[in-house]
Design a protein around this motif. Structure first.
Motif, PDB file in Angstrom:
ATOM      1  N   PHE A   1      -4.477  71.912  48.571  1.00  0.00           N
ATOM      2  CA  PHE A   1      -3.176  71.885  49.224  1.00  0.00           C
ATOM      3  C   PHE A   1      -2.888  73.152  50.023  1.00  0.00           C
ATOM      4  CE2 PHE A   1      -2.686  69.807  44.966  1.00  0.00           C
ATOM      5  CZ  PHE A   1      -2.848  68.517  45.432  1.00  0.00           C
ATOM      6  N   PRO A   2      -3.721  73.537  50.983  1.00  0.00           N
ATOM      7  CA  PRO A   2      -3.464  74.776  51.730  1.00  0.00           C
ATOM      8  C   PRO A   2      -2.177  74.749  52.519  1.00  0.00           C
ATOM      9  CG  PRO A   2      -5.198  73.487  52.771  1.00  0.00           C
ATOM     10  CD  PRO A   2      -4.950  72.847  51.445  1.00  0.00           C
TER      11      PRO A   2
ATOM     12  N   HIS B   1      -8.424  64.163  51.690  1.00  0.00           N
ATOM     13  CA  HIS B   1      -8.748  65.483  52.233  1.00  0.00           C
ATOM     14  C   HIS B   1      -9.761  65.290  53.350  1.00  0.00           C
ATOM     15  CE1 HIS B   1     -10.135  69.642  52.561  1.00  0.00           C
ATOM     16  NE2 HIS B   1      -9.062  69.987  51.870  1.00  0.00           N
ATOM     17  N   ALA B   2      -9.604  66.061  54.412  1.00  0.00           N
ATOM     18  CA  ALA B   2     -10.452  65.884  55.595  1.00  0.00           C
ATOM     19  C   ALA B   2     -11.938  66.054  55.289  1.00  0.00           C
ATOM     20  CB  ALA B   2     -10.026  66.875  56.683  1.00  0.00           C
ATOM     21  N   LEU B   3     -12.263  66.880  54.297  1.00  0.00           N
ATOM     22  CA  LEU B   3     -13.676  67.156  54.022  1.00  0.00           C
ATOM     23  C   LEU B   3     -14.337  66.158  53.082  1.00  0.00           C
ATOM     24  CD1 LEU B   3     -13.739  71.054  53.692  1.00  0.00           C
ATOM     25  CD2 LEU B   3     -14.439  69.645  55.630  1.00  0.00           C
TER      26      LEU B   3
ATOM     27  N   GLY C   1      -1.426  70.036  57.210  1.00  0.00           N
ATOM     28  CA  GLY C   1      -1.491  68.617  56.876  1.00  0.00           C
ATOM     29  C   GLY C   1      -1.927  68.352  55.473  1.00  0.00           C
ATOM     30  N   HIS C   2      -2.339  69.393  54.735  1.00  0.00           N
ATOM     31  CA  HIS C   2      -2.744  69.224  53.344  1.00  0.00           C
ATOM     32  C   HIS C   2      -1.684  69.864  52.471  1.00  0.00           C
ATOM     33  CE1 HIS C   2      -7.161  69.092  54.897  1.00  0.00           C
ATOM     34  NE2 HIS C   2      -6.587  67.921  54.964  1.00  0.00           N
ATOM     35  N   VAL C   3      -0.978  69.039  51.718  1.00  0.00           N
ATOM     36  CA  VAL C   3       0.151  69.563  50.957  1.00  0.00           C
ATOM     37  C   VAL C   3       0.037  69.215  49.485  1.00  0.00           C
ATOM     38  CG1 VAL C   3       1.671  69.346  52.951  1.00  0.00           C
ATOM     39  CG2 VAL C   3       1.564  67.490  51.297  1.00  0.00           C
ATOM     40  N   HIS C   4       0.871  69.885  48.695  1.00  0.00           N
ATOM     41  CA  HIS C   4       0.966  69.599  47.268  1.00  0.00           C
ATOM     42  C   HIS C   4       2.216  68.803  46.972  1.00  0.00           C
ATOM     43  CE1 HIS C   4       3.255  70.840  43.628  1.00  0.00           C
ATOM     44  NE2 HIS C   4       2.193  70.350  43.050  1.00  0.00           N
TER      45      HIS C   4
END
Length: 309
Positions: A161-162, A252-254, A304-307
């Motif tokens: 969640f960056p 997640h994108a990865l 775009g990556h959240v907690h």
């Protein structure tokens, strides 16, 4: 000058207390109306009748079933300055079929549960809390307060969640609720939003009952409602929910899609702080999280990556 200051301070304190009471009564009124609308006549043994213009029970029906005066209950629901005993509120709670969390919320709004005055202090976390978080890796884990502010987290959480852990989070807030509602759906990694967002708002509503009128809380609710129509609509429902283990689905994108069970543990030394731990549902989900932790590029700042708590 000193004399003038001495005279104005009590007046200011009295005005602030009056404003707080007014806000609490208004919140109580809205909560009672919402709860009454959710109870069908059939659920309490009453005929539906052909002439009901609004859903749920009528005020006089609530008063009759709770054994209180119609005028008294009407005034309570209108937010008038009247006193309510514990016995009477218990009867109203039973009539409206409130669960334990909703009943506690009702009592707080009625002023029968001690509430904090002024700003809510930031929980003081023991340094060992970070050691515990780090030892939990590769399970994503963090410590949040009752307003969903992110206080501490481990590397697995940071990798997942960056958008919430970096200063570049929306509005500079390290806050999971804010990220969940303000990141556009096209870029939001939180997939089972329809199930989880109402629950999250319900948990927030329950915590808010302890802090009605506090400037930091009022500003937070006001800003989030202005930033997110979805939050504004859910907040208006007046629903209250307890924190509980829940299922979270993320992408997640990865590495793609992952499923977790989110568990919440209280911290006795830090009131209203929670340790949240994300446990992968399957060996595959755990493997994907381990890949994220092992890959430094996964921790690049990405709003775009959240907690979501």
């Amino acid at each position: 000058m000193t004399v003038l200051d001495t005279r104005t301070e009590p007046a200011d304190a009295t005005a602030a207390a009056a404003t707080n009471r007014d806000q609490r009564r208004s919140e109580l009124a809205n909560f009672l109306k919402a709860c009454r609308a959710r109870v069908s006549p059939e659920a309490v043994g009453l005929p539906a009748g052909p002439r009901r213009r609004t859903p749920g029970l009528r005020r006089e029906e609530v008063a009759q079933l709770a054994g209180v005066g119609v005028t008294w209950y009407t005034w309570l629901e209108q937010g008038r300055p009247i006193n309510a005993s514990e016995q009477v509120l218990e009867a109203v709670a039973r009539t409206l079929r409130l669960d334990s969390t909703e009943r506690e919320h009702l009592f707080r709004l009625a002023g029968l549960t001690p509430s904090r005055r002024g700003e809510t202090p930031c929980p003081i976390l023991d340094p060992v809390s970070q050691v515990i978080l780090d030892e939990l890796s590769p399970l994503p884990a963090a410590i949040c307060n009752s307003r969903y502010d992110l206080l501490r987290f481990n590397s697995a959480y940071d990798a997942l969640f960056p958008g919430a852990t970096r200063p570049s989070a929306p509005q500079g807030r390290r806050n999971s609720m804010w990220c969940a509602f303000t990141v556009p759906a096209c870029c939001n990694p939180f997939l089972n939003r329809d199930e989880e967002l109402p629950r999250m708002v319900g948990v927030l509503r329950g915590a808010y009952g302890r802090h009605v009128g506090e400037p930091a809380w009022e500003e937070y609710i006001r800003d989030l409602a202005a930033a997110s129509p979805e939050f504004r609509e859910l907040w208006a429902r007046q629903e209250v929910a307890p924190p509980r283990t829940s299922r979270k689905v993320f992408r997640h994108a990865l590495v793609g899609e992952m499923c977790f069970q989110a568990s919440y543990l209280t911290i006795p030394a830090a009131p209203e702080a929670y340790l949240v731990v994300y446990t992968p549902e399957s060996p595959r989900d755990r493997e994907l999280v381990e890949q994220l932790v092992a890959n430094p590029s996964a921790r690049a700042t990405d709003p775009g990556h959240v907690h979501t708590r």
